[in-house]
Design a protein around this motif. Structure first.
Motif, PDB file in Angstrom:
ATOM      1  N   VAL A  37       0.850  -1.191   0.000  1.00 10.90           N
ATOM      2  CA  VAL A  37       0.000   0.000   0.000  1.00 10.90           C
ATOM      3  C   VAL A  37       0.890   1.247   0.000  1.00 10.90           C
ATOM      4  O   VAL A  37       1.796   1.372   0.818  1.00 10.90           O
ATOM      5  N   TRP A  38       0.605   2.148  -0.943  1.00 15.42           N
ATOM      6  CA  TRP A  38       1.350   3.401  -1.026  1.00 15.42           C
ATOM      7  C   TRP A  38       0.772   4.430  -0.076  1.00 15.42           C
ATOM      8  O   TRP A  38      -0.448   4.604  -0.015  1.00 15.42           O
ATOM      9  N   ARG A  39       1.636   5.115   0.660  1.00 20.94           N
ATOM     10  CA  ARG A  39       1.227   6.245   1.492  1.00 20.94           C
ATOM     11  C   ARG A  39       1.795   7.498   0.843  1.00 20.94           C
ATOM     12  O   ARG A  39       2.991   7.600   0.598  1.00 20.94           O
ATOM     13  N   VAL A  40       0.919   8.448   0.577  1.00 23.10           N
ATOM     14  CA  VAL A  40       1.304   9.715  -0.035  1.00 23.10           C
ATOM     15  C   VAL A  40       1.300  10.773   1.059  1.00 23.10           C
ATOM     16  O   VAL A  40       0.312  10.920   1.786  1.00 23.10           O
ATOM     17  N   THR A  41       2.419  11.484   1.192  1.00 23.37           N
ATOM     18  CA  THR A  41       2.520  12.581   2.155  1.00 23.37           C
ATOM     19  C   THR A  41       2.978  13.828   1.406  1.00 23.37           C
ATOM     20  O   THR A  41       3.493  13.749   0.287  1.00 23.37           O
ATOM     21  N   LEU A  42       2.798  14.963   2.026  1.00 28.85           N
ATOM     22  CA  LEU A  42       3.222  16.224   1.431  1.00 28.85           C
ATOM     23  C   LEU A  42       4.707  16.440   1.670  1.00 28.85           C
ATOM     24  O   LEU A  42       5.240  16.011   2.696  1.00 28.85           O
ATOM     25  N   ILE A  43       5.371  17.092   0.727  1.00 28.72           N
ATOM     26  CA  ILE A  43       6.763  17.447   0.982  1.00 28.72           C
ATOM     27  C   ILE A  43       6.778  18.517   2.073  1.00 28.72           C
ATOM     28  O   ILE A  43       5.768  19.182   2.326  1.00 28.72           O
ATOM     29  N   GLU A  44       7.923  18.651   2.721  1.00 30.69           N
ATOM     30  CA  GLU A  44       8.031  19.617   3.824  1.00 30.69           C
ATOM     31  C   GLU A  44       7.629  21.011   3.382  1.00 30.69           C
ATOM     32  O   GLU A  44       7.900  21.412   2.262  1.00 30.69           O
ATOM     33  N   SER A  45       7.021  21.725   4.278  1.00 23.86           N
ATOM     34  CA  SER A  45       6.636  23.130   4.141  1.00 23.86           C
ATOM     35  C   SER A  45       5.721  23.434   2.946  1.00 23.86           C
ATOM     36  O   SER A  45       5.784  24.504   2.366  1.00 23.86           O
ATOM     37  N   THR A  46       4.880  22.485   2.578  1.00 21.63           N
ATOM     38  CA  THR A  46       3.851  22.761   1.576  1.00 21.63           C
ATOM     39  C   THR A  46       2.518  22.256   2.110  1.00 21.63           C
ATOM     40  O   THR A  46       2.489  21.324   2.898  1.00 21.63           O
ATOM     41  N   THR A  47       1.443  22.880   1.714  1.00 21.83           N
ATOM     42  CA  THR A  47       0.129  22.483   2.221  1.00 21.83           C
ATOM     43  C   THR A  47      -0.714  21.766   1.175  1.00 21.83           C
ATOM     44  O   THR A  47      -1.871  21.472   1.421  1.00 21.83           O
ATOM     45  N   TRP A  48      -0.134  21.481   0.004  1.00 19.68           N
ATOM     46  CA  TRP A  48      -0.856  20.724  -1.020  1.00 19.68           C
ATOM     47  C   TRP A  48       0.138  20.028  -1.941  1.00 19.68           C
ATOM     48  O   TRP A  48       1.288  20.434  -2.075  1.00 19.68           O
ATOM     49  N   GLY A  49      -0.335  18.958  -2.560  1.00 25.26           N
ATOM     50  CA  GLY A  49       0.441  18.221  -3.541  1.00 25.26           C
ATOM     51  C   GLY A  49      -0.517  17.333  -4.320  1.00 25.26           C
ATOM     52  O   GLY A  49      -1.696  17.209  -3.963  1.00 25.26           O
ATOM     53  N   THR A  50      -0.032  16.702  -5.383  1.00 28.41           N
ATOM     54  CA  THR A  50      -0.916  15.897  -6.211  1.00 28.41           C
ATOM     55  C   THR A  50      -0.462  14.443  -6.286  1.00 28.41           C
ATOM     56  O   THR A  50       0.710  14.132  -6.082  1.00 28.41           O
ATOM     57  N   PHE A  51      -1.430  13.570  -6.595  1.00 29.50           N
ATOM     58  CA  PHE A  51      -1.178  12.136  -6.686  1.00 29.50           C
ATOM     59  C   PHE A  51      -2.245  11.506  -7.578  1.00 29.50           C
ATOM     60  O   PHE A  51      -3.220  12.159  -7.940  1.00 29.50           O
ATOM     61  N   CYS A  52      -2.083  10.228  -7.925  1.00 28.56           N
ATOM     62  CA  CYS A  52      -3.025   9.472  -8.765  1.00 28.56           C
ATOM     63  C   CYS A  52      -3.368  10.210 -10.056  1.00 28.56           C
ATOM     64  O   CYS A  52      -4.443  10.797 -10.203  1.00 28.56           O
ATOM     65  N   PRO A  53      -2.458  10.174 -11.019  1.00 28.44           N
ATOM     66  CA  PRO A  53      -2.685  10.866 -12.291  1.00 28.44           C
ATOM     67  C   PRO A  53      -3.970  10.427 -12.992  1.00 28.44           C
ATOM     68  O   PRO A  53      -4.431   9.299 -12.825  1.00 28.44           O
ATOM     69  N   PRO A  54      -4.542  11.336 -13.813  1.00 31.17           N
ATOM     70  CA  PRO A  54      -5.767  11.022 -14.552  1.00 31.17           C
ATOM     71  C   PRO A  54      -5.472  10.127 -15.754  1.00 31.17           C
ATOM     72  O   PRO A  54      -4.315   9.801 -16.024  1.00 31.17           O
ATOM     73  N   ILE A  55      -6.521   9.791 -16.491  1.00 32.54           N
ATOM     74  CA  ILE A  55      -6.339   9.001 -17.708  1.00 32.54           C
ATOM     75  C   ILE A  55      -5.570   9.818 -18.730  1.00 32.54           C
ATOM     76  O   ILE A  55      -5.566  11.050 -18.693  1.00 32.54           O
TER      77      ILE A  55
END
Length: 165
Positions: A37-55
């Motif tokens: 299972v993949w765990r996605v976390t934010l890089i340091e000092s950012t409040t948003w990020g993206t994951f799971c690309p679209p088609i």
């Protein structure tokens, strides 16, 4: 393809990795994998990020989704501090305790239906378990199968691409 109680109706998940077996990291996120299972976390000092690309599509995304409205689906585990949404151009249309669905129909000025993770960087994480992209017609069939008990929840179309009948 496998059958769902002989329904004979094909439902296609357009996401080629519905069980998120490949690293889902996209932008401003970090991933680790435990027990598959993949765990996605934010890089340091950012409040948003993206994951799971679209088609993958060809041409202008806004025009594509205007002609082909799609429902994106994600089943997940997440930290209480985490919030999830489509990065650009989607509106939530359904939700459960551990899943969300968004309509992407090209009506927004910018359309990029990658998933966005928001929250405090030190406590925000999400584990995407199942990812889907369905036509409106297939989404309605999925909802009908769930409502009638043919398809149990949690559900996702397919063990591999495409998916169930």
């Amino acid at each position: 393809m496998s059958g769902v109680n002989g329904s004979g109706m094909t439902i296609c998940n357009q996401i080629k990795d519905p069980h998120v077996n490949r690293d889902p990291k996209a932008y401003r996120t970090v991933t680790t994998q435990t027990n598959g299972v993949w765990r996605v976390t934010l890089i340091e000092s950012t409040t948003w990020g993206t994951f799971c690309p679209p088609i993958k599509i060809s041409g202008n995304p806004r025009e594509y989704y205007a002609a082909n409205p799609s429902i994106y689906y994600l089943r997940y585990r997440k930290a209480a501090s985490a919030s999830v949404k489509v990065y650009r151009g989607g509106a939530q249309c359904a939700a459960g305790a551990d899943w969300l669905a968004w309509l992407v129909d090209g009506s927004a000025t910018e359309v990029n239906p990658i998933l966005e993770l928001d929250g405090p960087p030190d406590t925000t994480w999400i584990e995407p378990l199942e990812h889907g992209c369905f036509t409106m017609f297939d989404w309605e069939k999925l909802q009908a199968h769930v409502a009638s008990g043919i398809l149990p929840t949690p559900w996702i179309a397919g063990e591999s691409y495409p998916a169930i009948r």
